[in-house]
Structure formats: C-alpha cells, structure tokens
Enzyme design. Structure first.
Site, PDB file in Angstrom:
ATOM      1  N   LYS A   1      37.317  56.008  16.295  1.00  0.00           N
ATOM      2  CA  LYS A   1      37.221  57.448  16.077  1.00  0.00           C
ATOM      3  C   LYS A   1      36.040  57.905  16.914  1.00  0.00           C
ATOM      4  O   LYS A   1      34.885  57.620  16.594  1.00  0.00           O
ATOM      5  CB  LYS A   1      36.993  57.796  14.611  1.00  0.00           C
ATOM      6  CG  LYS A   1      36.889  59.309  14.394  1.00  0.00           C
ATOM      7  CD  LYS A   1      36.347  59.696  13.048  1.00  0.00           C
ATOM      8  CE  LYS A   1      36.190  61.218  13.016  1.00  0.00           C
ATOM      9  NZ  LYS A   1      35.339  61.675  11.919  1.00  0.00           N
TER      10      LYS A   1
ATOM     11  N   TYR B   1      33.689  53.976  14.090  1.00  0.00           N
ATOM     12  CA  TYR B   1      33.364  55.401  14.146  1.00  0.00           C
ATOM     13  C   TYR B   1      32.170  55.580  15.075  1.00  0.00           C
ATOM     14  O   TYR B   1      31.057  55.180  14.759  1.00  0.00           O
ATOM     15  CB  TYR B   1      33.050  55.909  12.736  1.00  0.00           C
ATOM     16  CG  TYR B   1      32.875  57.405  12.589  1.00  0.00           C
ATOM     17  CD1 TYR B   1      32.940  58.269  13.677  1.00  0.00           C
ATOM     18  CD2 TYR B   1      32.647  57.962  11.330  1.00  0.00           C
ATOM     19  CE1 TYR B   1      32.784  59.632  13.525  1.00  0.00           C
ATOM     20  CE2 TYR B   1      32.486  59.330  11.162  1.00  0.00           C
ATOM     21  CZ  TYR B   1      32.553  60.159  12.261  1.00  0.00           C
ATOM     22  OH  TYR B   1      32.387  61.514  12.100  1.00  0.00           O
TER      23      TYR B   1
END
Length: 315
Positions: free
Chosen positions: A177, A149
């Site tokens: 992400k 992330y």
C-alpha cells in the site's frame, strides 16, 4: 528468518484486491468508546455502495490512538457484516512487535483476507530490523496475505527497493500500500515485483495517476465520504475514458481541499458529512485529534453539498 510455509505465488488470488477499498473510519459512542453498532452500520454502508473491500484499523481508523482491545472490537464487528461480502485488510501494526503479533493472530482467526503493517515508528531502525518486525508479524498469521504499508511522511521511514527485495522473500507478502507522494514509487515497486504482486495507490488526490502508472487497487481515507465518485473514477480508468476520469478526479480533489480547510481534523469532517448525507452516526474523533468547532459546520455543509452535486453531475 526461515519461512516454514511456502505458499505458491501462482495460487494467489490478487483479484479480490483490485478496485476501490475505502479506509474504515473509527466509530465511537457519545462517551468516546468504540461503538459496535456504528462499526456494523458503516460496514453495511460499504456493502451497499458496492466497494471492493475495506481497510480496517489504519490511519483513518485512528489506530495510533486506540488500544489493542479497541482494535479487536472494531475488526470483530466489521467481520460480522463483511465476511463473504467485502475484501477485508486489517492493519495490525502497533508500537511494539508483541501487540502487533497479537492483532495479527486475532485477525487471522477472524478470517480476514490480508493483514498490513506500517514500519516501526519513532526510533529510526535499520532496514534489517524493519524486515524482522514485519516478518515477525507475518509469522503470527502464517495463513494470511501480508501487505507492506509505505507511508514515509508519517512513519518517518521509507520502503526502499532493497528492503522490498528482502520482504519478497516472505511468501505471504503480496504487495504494497503505497502512500508516498511520488507516483513514480508505484511504478518502481510494480516494475520490480511484477504481476505476482499488487500495488495499491494511497494518496487519494492522485488516484488516477497511481492507477494509470501501475496500481491495480486503491486504498484511501476519503473514499468513504464519496464512494460512488471513486467507483465511477475507477470505472472510467478501466474503460480508457481519461478525459472524464480527470474531471472526476478534479472534483474529488476540490472536495478534499474543502474538507481539509476546517479547524477540526479531516476525519471529524468526514464523519459529520456522513451523518448529513447518509444518516450514519460515527461519533467524533479521539483526542489528540482536534474536534470540530462551531465555525466548521459551514465547511461540513459545503463539502456535503459538493459531494451531492458531483454525484448528480458524474453518475
């Protein structure tokens, strides 16, 4: 770190991650505790709307303000409804490696599709320490996909190309992400990693831009307030209907701007909108996130109506 398990990249199932994946909202009862009923109700809502999956216990889930036990309860109740119906990505990062590993083991035991983690926050650690942190978390869930992330504006550290190269040595890593603001980052990560990895668009306001430049999936905090619009937007992009897609993106952005104009936190606004438009009882937000004030209700009603109007126009 020596990786004990070498999973073949050719056996990866990336298709289950391609599409619209709303970030799951924290659900509280009147006392401010996790509401299992609220969690299951929100999960059923997402199943009904036809989204690809859910991203659980991330920023939208107020994970920073929840205990390890809170986050376990949330994921357990999501899985009671979602298993076999939605792709589930569980964000497991905590402020220390031990708690993160505990959540990773718990998530794998429940059968999630993937776990995800932001980098360590507060202290600015060298890249080798960040890699050690992520790999230690991944090692606690050795049979589960791992998503990096990247959200430098909040985490305080960015995923560099060198760090991404290092992390791709871990066979469980399937992608990123990416919530950094430059769309170019998506292109760079995708170009570096190739077809064996998936890049998710993070910033909701640039869903279209991210998808066009290379993101094959998208995870966002406002999708849950208006999933039909983002599903239609994704459909238009896949069909090459860029003029229509741009109109939908603009409409979504105007709704986001309205939701962000309240005194209360945006997630408090979204929960109030879902109560008006969908009858969902998700509670408030957990302090120190600011709650809604009386003056915010007009903004909530306006945003709720904007969503209804956009659905009538584009669906």
């Amino acid at each position: 770190m020596a990786f004990m398990k070498q999973r073949s990249k050719t056996m990866r199932n990336l298709e289950k991650y391609k599409g619209v994946i709303p970030a799951f909202y924290a659900c509280y009862d009147k006392e401010g505790n996790i509401s299992p009923e609220g969690v299951q109700g929100l999960t059923k809502y997402f199943v009904k709307k036809g989204v690809k999956g859910v991203y659980v216990n991330g920023s939208s889930g107020e994970c920073i303000y929840q205990s390890v036990e809170d986050r376990k309860i949330v994921l357990e109740n999501v899985m009671k409804v979602a298993e076999g119906k939605l792709t589930v990505i569980a964000h497991v990062a905590c402020n220390n490696t031990k708690d993160s590993q505990e959540l990773a083991r718990h998530a794998e035991g429940l059968g999630v599709d993937a776990i995800a983690a932001i980098p360590p926050i507060y202290f600015h650690l060298p890249e080798y320490a960040i890699a050690q942190y992520w790999n230690a978390i991944s090692a606690a869930a050795p049979n589960t996909d791992f998503v990096i992330y990247n959200i430098p504006q909040l985490a305080g550290v960015a995923l560099t190309q060198n760090l991404f190269v290092e992390m791709r040595k871990n066979p469980n890593v399937i992608g990123v992400k990416n919530s950094s603001m430059p769309v170019q980052d998506i292109q760079m990560f995708k170009q570096a990693a190739g077809a064996e990895y998936i890049i998710f668009n993070g910033p909701d306001e640039q869903f279209m831009s991210g998808r066009v430049i290379g993101a094959e999936g998208a995870i966002g905090g406002t999708y849950g307030a208006m999933p039909e619009l983002y599903l239609k937007l994704d459909e238009c992009i896949n069909a090459g209907k860029m003029t229509e897609a741009r109109k939908i993106q603009y409409a979504c952005n105007e709704i986001i701007y309205k939701m962000c104009s309240a005194h209360g936190n945006m997630y408090a606004v979204i929960k109030a909108i879902l109560k008006i438009n969908e009858g969902l009882e998700l509670g408030a937000v957990r302090e120190p996130l600011p709650a809604l004030v009386d003056e915010d209700m007009e903004i909530v009603k306006e945003a709720a109506q904007m969503i209804c109007d956009a659905k009538k126009k584009f669906l």
